[in-house]
Design an enzyme around this catalytic site. Sequence first.
Site, mmCIF file in Angstrom:
data_model
loop_
_atom_site.group_PDB
_atom_site.id
_atom_site.type_symbol
_atom_site.label_atom_id
_atom_site.label_comp_id
_atom_site.label_asym_id
_atom_site.label_seq_id
_atom_site.Cartn_x
_atom_site.Cartn_y
_atom_site.Cartn_z
ATOM 1 N N GLU A 166 -49.823 -13.982 -38.944
ATOM 2 C CA GLU A 166 -49.089 -15.079 -39.584
ATOM 3 C C GLU A 166 -49.877 -15.474 -40.821
ATOM 4 O O GLU A 166 -51.043 -15.878 -40.714
ATOM 5 C CB GLU A 166 -48.922 -16.277 -38.656
ATOM 6 C CG GLU A 166 -48.139 -17.415 -39.311
ATOM 7 C CD GLU A 166 -47.860 -18.577 -38.380
ATOM 8 O OE1 GLU A 166 -47.784 -19.722 -38.877
ATOM 9 O OE2 GLU A 166 -47.724 -18.351 -37.165
ATOM 10 N N SER A 213 -52.013 -13.694 -28.967
ATOM 11 C CA SER A 213 -52.253 -14.563 -30.123
ATOM 12 C C SER A 213 -52.055 -13.827 -31.442
ATOM 13 O O SER A 213 -52.387 -12.641 -31.575
ATOM 14 C CB SER A 213 -53.680 -15.114 -30.090
ATOM 15 O OG SER A 213 -53.873 -15.966 -28.995
ATOM 16 N N LYS A 231 -53.723 -24.448 -27.818
ATOM 17 C CA LYS A 231 -52.591 -24.658 -26.925
ATOM 18 C C LYS A 231 -53.032 -24.807 -25.474
ATOM 19 O O LYS A 231 -52.499 -25.652 -24.736
ATOM 20 C CB LYS A 231 -51.606 -23.495 -27.055
ATOM 21 C CG LYS A 231 -50.816 -23.498 -28.353
ATOM 22 C CD LYS A 231 -49.871 -22.310 -28.424
ATOM 23 C CE LYS A 231 -49.054 -22.322 -29.699
ATOM 24 N NZ LYS A 231 -48.171 -21.141 -29.811
ATOM 25 N N ALA A 261 -34.477 -26.144 -29.562
ATOM 26 C CA ALA A 261 -33.431 -25.139 -29.752
ATOM 27 C C ALA A 261 -33.879 -23.757 -29.295
ATOM 28 O O ALA A 261 -33.048 -22.900 -28.964
ATOM 29 C CB ALA A 261 -33.017 -25.097 -31.220
#
Length: 273
Positions: free
Chosen positions: A83, A41, A199, A171
Amino acid sequence: MSDHRPQLDQVLRLVHDVLGAEVAGVFLHGSAVLGGLRPDSDLDVFVVARRRMTDRERRNLLHGLLGISGRGARNGEPGRPVELVVVAQGDVRPWRYPPRCEFLYGEWLRERFERGEVPAPEAMPDLAPLITMVLLGDTPLFGPSPARLLDPVPHDDLRRAIVAGVPELLADLASDTRNVLLTLARVWATLATGTVTSKDAAASWALDRLPDRHRPVLARARSLYLGGRDSLAEPSDSEVPAGESWDGEMQAVRAHVDVVVRAIEQLAERDER
């Protein structure tokens, strides 16, 4: 939070060093607050600034994150990937769609950043589910509760943002199979329930609704995400980590994805009526 607190403290110091008094709030979100961090994570950090960033601030923030996140961590051992998103409060409150993102850092972009690219402000529909998770997690690292700085995202905007991201996910199916499978499960669950979950929780929800023959690949993806043993993986001397190669599985993966994407499209069409 203790195991990753030192790295979060580094991120917080960097944000304050770069933006100073312009920082209105910093919030932890994602796996860390929705079910707990898993072995792979990211540390997901959301920053609300009082104004838009300057080019110099973007460069300085990027330089600092390259030394804190993932393999760039300076404490002698690789840290968790970070992030980090920065928004200017006036660009997201009052809410409007698509919202503007001031700055986005993620380890998947590291090679571009190391070549000299600097994150640029842009319209970012993905802020809709992200802000929803920030509000749901309600975990300030600095400043007030996020509800004091951010407006809730209307369901219609949340729906169209996550549906708009499906083609980009598809993609990446061959190169990022596990994450794509889990994220598609979360898109499906969010459309059906109106709630953003972790998730692995979304995967559990989806597994209960899939035909038997389409469950194994998602069950495997969930097991890998949770850090469990992958019973389908064969021992290998390749550089691909055990359990991460989907060679020989892609036909089943694509069949599973077709089922989930059809379910997503049906829910999206229903909501548009």
